[in-house]
Write an enzyme that holds these catalytic residues in place. Sequence first.
Site, PDB file in Angstrom:
ATOM      1  CD  GLU A  95      -1.690   2.371   1.638  1.00 49.68           C
ATOM      2  OE1 GLU A  95      -1.229   3.211   0.827  1.00 49.68           O
ATOM      3  OE2 GLU A  95      -1.840   2.593   2.849  1.00 49.68           O
TER       4      GLU A  95
ATOM      5  CB  CYS B 160      -1.981   6.751   2.377  1.00 48.96           C
ATOM      6  SG  CYS B 160      -3.155   5.692   3.255  1.00 48.96           S
TER       7      CYS B 160
END
Length: 519
Positions: A250, A284
């Site tokens: 990720e 993020c």
Amino acid sequence: MTEDTSVPSHPVQPRAARDVATTPMRSIDPRTGSVLGTFEDMGPATVARRVTRARELQRDWAALPLRERGRHLLRIRASLVAAGPDLTRISAEETGKPVATAYYELFAACAMLTWAARNVERALRPERRPSYPVVSKRAWVEYAPFGVVGLISPWNYPIGIPFQTLPYALGAGNTVVLKPSELATLTGLRLVEAVNAAGIELAQVVTGAGRTGEALVRAPVDALSFTGSPGTARHILRAAADSLTPVVLELGGKDPMIVAPDADPYQAARAATAAAFLNAGQTCMSTERAIVCAPLHERFVRHAADLARNVRVGPADDSQVGPLTRPAQLDVLRSRIEDAVSKGATIVAGGRERRGLGHGTYLEPTVLDHVTAAMDVYHEESFGPILSVVRARDLQEAVALANDSRMGLTASVFTTERATGLRLAHGIEAGGVNVNDAMLGAAMAAVPFGGTKSSGYGRLQGTEGFRAFSQSRAITVDRFRWTPAMISLMFHRRRHPSARMLQAGLWALFGRNGRRQPR
């Protein structure tokens, strides 16, 4: 059926490998500059010992029935709740975030554990599958653990992000070795202590900076989960390639929000600024690009600017935006803002360093208007409290602008028409899309989380999270008691069928589709 708890073999590190003595590393409070504690910068030998310990414990854990694993995940949840006041305080001290934001992480972690506990049996129990075209057999698929999972976690959400992996990897029968960021190591140590305080030692922790992370990747782990930057991910993949270790990645995002012409501009601006400034923009899934259709552009910008000016900034617990965890990031953000202004963008709110708030490094929540693709801030992840507003002529251009990125983690759409929201969501290249909301992907335990393009691959959370840390195994048995082996019937024949006979059979079974068999 019993689960196979065997683990793959790996090259053993040489006995002569030793760690070079280093000065202990320090954990610093970014709000005050004070030293919170020290920790060891571990080298390959120490990391290898932690992995070995995790492997020794994994066999007994994997031998437990799925239901018992689920029950133990609930014990971990209780232990985590008990450690909550201490854990959130340490996290707030190490990262500079408000304690409330640390508690949001703890809520998410407990939700992950709860869903994983209740669904581990459904996700991982053996599945019957059709054995077609071998009708004389029965088939099913079972899921076995990898063994030891290495988990490399960043500093921005040191409680929440590890629990996007831990419940699912543990539920699948693995043990975990956590490498927390050197900026949030005390949080990682306390987190692992809470996990193991539930009664079974399931997690190990390795501490240090880059060499520790590299040592974990090169250690004999069986799978890796990494959350961080694409640049670091490339190094990890090169190192993992030597042992063909599977990796789930990720890698952040440059997340867009499309504001349709029929949207409520105030509600969209509220969501965009919240998603851009939460945790000082160090997320993020931050909304970094608000792509606003022309009819609403001016009203959206006005609302976003007003909201940004009223955000509470500072070191206090009731602040909404704390300091940048990494002070050096301020130079990066300044450079992005200056580049944007030099190419035609307008600062409508913020844009300056907030001074007089103690030791910490603060950037005022910033809204940039008239951002274009010529600017660095349009393409590069900011990881700071900056919202860029991009004007779109219509929805078609808005979708094209949303997809004009090498990243694709999450996205959002604001509209009053559900059908419009779904149509736009289907056209956006991202791992997840929220309609009339933002940043919810990591909050829903049953929903897979991950990105496309340079935002990574593989999925955390949900059933996909269990499967990401499992190996599927196909099993076949005879449907009838005295069924001869199919392979022997195919091979041990006095006279093999002719090619013409096989061709006829092939067409009879698979080639008809309304067409006649060729002569």
